[in-house]
Design an enzyme around this catalytic site. Sequence first.
Site, PDB file in Angstrom:
ATOM      1  N   GLU A   2       0.855  -1.197   0.000  1.00  0.00           N
ATOM      2  CA  GLU A   2       0.000   0.000   0.000  1.00  0.00           C
ATOM      3  C   GLU A   2       0.883   1.236   0.000  1.00  0.00           C
ATOM      4  O   GLU A   2       2.109   1.119  -0.065  1.00  0.00           O
ATOM      5  CB  GLU A   2      -0.926  -0.008   1.223  1.00  0.00           C
ATOM      6  CG  GLU A   2      -0.170   0.038   2.556  1.00  0.00           C
ATOM      7  CD  GLU A   2      -1.086   0.075   3.781  1.00  0.00           C
ATOM      8  OE1 GLU A   2      -2.249   0.462   3.659  1.00  0.00           O
ATOM      9  OE2 GLU A   2      -0.585  -0.286   4.865  1.00  0.00           O
ATOM     10  N   LEU A  59      -3.545  -1.535   5.787  1.00  0.00           N
ATOM     11  CA  LEU A  59      -4.725  -1.004   6.458  1.00  0.00           C
ATOM     12  C   LEU A  59      -5.894  -1.152   5.484  1.00  0.00           C
ATOM     13  O   LEU A  59      -5.777  -0.742   4.322  1.00  0.00           O
ATOM     14  CB  LEU A  59      -4.522   0.478   6.802  1.00  0.00           C
ATOM     15  CG  LEU A  59      -5.702   1.087   7.543  1.00  0.00           C
ATOM     16  CD1 LEU A  59      -5.693   0.656   9.006  1.00  0.00           C
ATOM     17  CD2 LEU A  59      -5.725   2.598   7.438  1.00  0.00           C
TER      18      LEU A  59
HETATM   19  N1  PDD Z   1      -4.278   7.523   6.201  1.00  0.00           N
HETATM   20  N2  PDD Z   1      -3.102   2.910   4.415  1.00  0.00           N
HETATM   21  C1  PDD Z   1      -2.465   3.684   5.315  1.00  0.00           C
HETATM   22  C2  PDD Z   1      -1.127   3.263   5.826  1.00  0.00           C
HETATM   23  C3  PDD Z   1      -3.072   4.869   5.762  1.00  0.00           C
HETATM   24  O1  PDD Z   1      -2.458   5.623   6.689  1.00  0.00           O
HETATM   25  C4  PDD Z   1      -4.332   5.260   5.228  1.00  0.00           C
HETATM   26  C5  PDD Z   1      -5.044   6.506   5.677  1.00  0.00           C
HETATM   27  C6  PDD Z   1      -4.945   4.425   4.277  1.00  0.00           C
HETATM   28  C7  PDD Z   1      -6.293   4.742   3.670  1.00  0.00           C
HETATM   29  O2  PDD Z   1      -7.324   4.565   4.606  1.00  0.00           O
HETATM   30  P1  PDD Z   1      -8.690   5.398   4.532  1.00  0.00           P
HETATM   31  O3  PDD Z   1      -9.236   5.227   3.172  1.00  0.00           O
HETATM   32  O4  PDD Z   1      -9.540   4.782   5.572  1.00  0.00           O
HETATM   33  O5  PDD Z   1      -8.331   6.843   4.817  1.00  0.00           O
HETATM   34  C8  PDD Z   1      -4.306   3.250   3.914  1.00  0.00           C
HETATM   35  C9  PDD Z   1      -4.863   8.697   6.790  1.00  0.00           C
HETATM   36  C10 PDD Z   1      -5.720   9.484   5.870  1.00  0.00           C
HETATM   37  C11 PDD Z   1      -3.790   9.519   7.477  1.00  0.00           C
HETATM   38  O6  PDD Z   1      -2.973   8.914   8.160  1.00  0.00           O
HETATM   39  O7  PDD Z   1      -3.796  10.752   7.377  1.00  0.00           O
END
Ligand code: PDD
Length: 284
Positions: free
Chosen positions: A178, A202
Site C-alpha cells: 500500500e 490497512l
Molecule cells: N491515512 N493505508 C495507510 C497506511 C493509511 O495511513 C491510510 C489513511 C490508508 C487509507 O485509509 P482510509 O481510506 O480509511 O483513509 C491506507 C490517513 C488518511 C492519514 O494517516 O492521514
Amino acid sequence: MTIYFIDGQFTKKDSLNISIDDRGYYFGDGVYEVVKVYDGELFTAEEHIERLFQSASKIKLAIPYSEQQLIDIAKELVKANDVKTGHVYMQVTRGASPRVHQFPELAVTPVVTGYAIHSPRPIKNIEGGVSVKTVEDVRWLRCDIKSLNLLANVLAKQEAHEADCTEAIFIRDGVVTEGSSSNAFGVKDGVVITHPATNLILNGITRRVVLELCKELGISVEERGFTHDEMNEMDEFFITSTTSEITPVVNIDGKAVGSGTPGDVTKKLQEAFARQIPLSVARD
Ligand code: PDD
C-alpha cells in the site's frame, strides 16, 4: 482559532492536561482515525469509528466512550470549528503513566483527543494525477492496526517528498502492499487489482468504497498481491485515502504509467465517487 476535544472538554487550548507521561508521546501507544467532512457532514463516520474500536481492541486498549459518543464528539467538533470541507482527526492513547514499556499496573484512563479543520479537496492531484516513488516496506506485521506509530510511514513519505513525489508505495518481498498513507490499486486489461485486506495493509475505508463502486459499475476486481514488476506494467494506477479520495498515479519511479495521464477506469471510479459526496463541495 481551532476548537479541540481534550480531556473530556471542548477547548481552544491545544495541550490542556496533556502529560509528558502520555504513552502516545513516549511509545506511539495509541490509535487514530481521520474522517472526511463534506458540506459540514461526516462521510462514512460509522465505518471509521468502528475501525477505531477494532484498532483499539487489537492493542488491548479500552476506549472510555461508546461509538455513538465519539461520533457525537466528531460532529460537535465540525460544528464548533465551522468546517464545511475538511476532516476530523481523533486519537486515543493508553493514557499517562511513568515510562515503563508494559501496560501501567494501576488503571489509567485512556486519553481521547480530536479536532476538526478545514482542508480543501486536492482537486489538482485528483484531476491531473501524481507521481509516486517505491520504497521498501520495513513496517511491522500489524499494518491492519491504525496505530500512532508511524515512523516508517513518515520516513517513506519524506523519501518520496525529496524525490518530488506525492506518495511512497511500499514493496514487501517484491509485492506491492500500500502507500505510506493510502491504499494502492493497479488496473490491467480493465481489471482492478489491489492487495487483499490482510495484516500487511490497512483496510482503508475509501478502499472499501472503491471496491463497492467496482461492483456497482461491473468492473472486475482481483484482491491479490501483485509484484513490483506487474506494477510497472499496469495500464493505470491509483491510490485512495480519506483525504486524497481516488488519486490517479501517472508516474512511478520516473516512468509514465500507461499514456501518462489518468486512465478511463480510474476516471469512471472518480465520477462514481463524486456522486456519493454532496454536489456543492464536489469542486471545493
Ligand atoms: N491515512 N493505508 C495507510 C497506511 C493509511 O495511513 C491510510 C489513511 C490508508 C487509507 O485509509 P482510509 O481510506 O480509511 O483513509 C491506507 C490517513 C488518511 C492519514 O494517516 O492521514
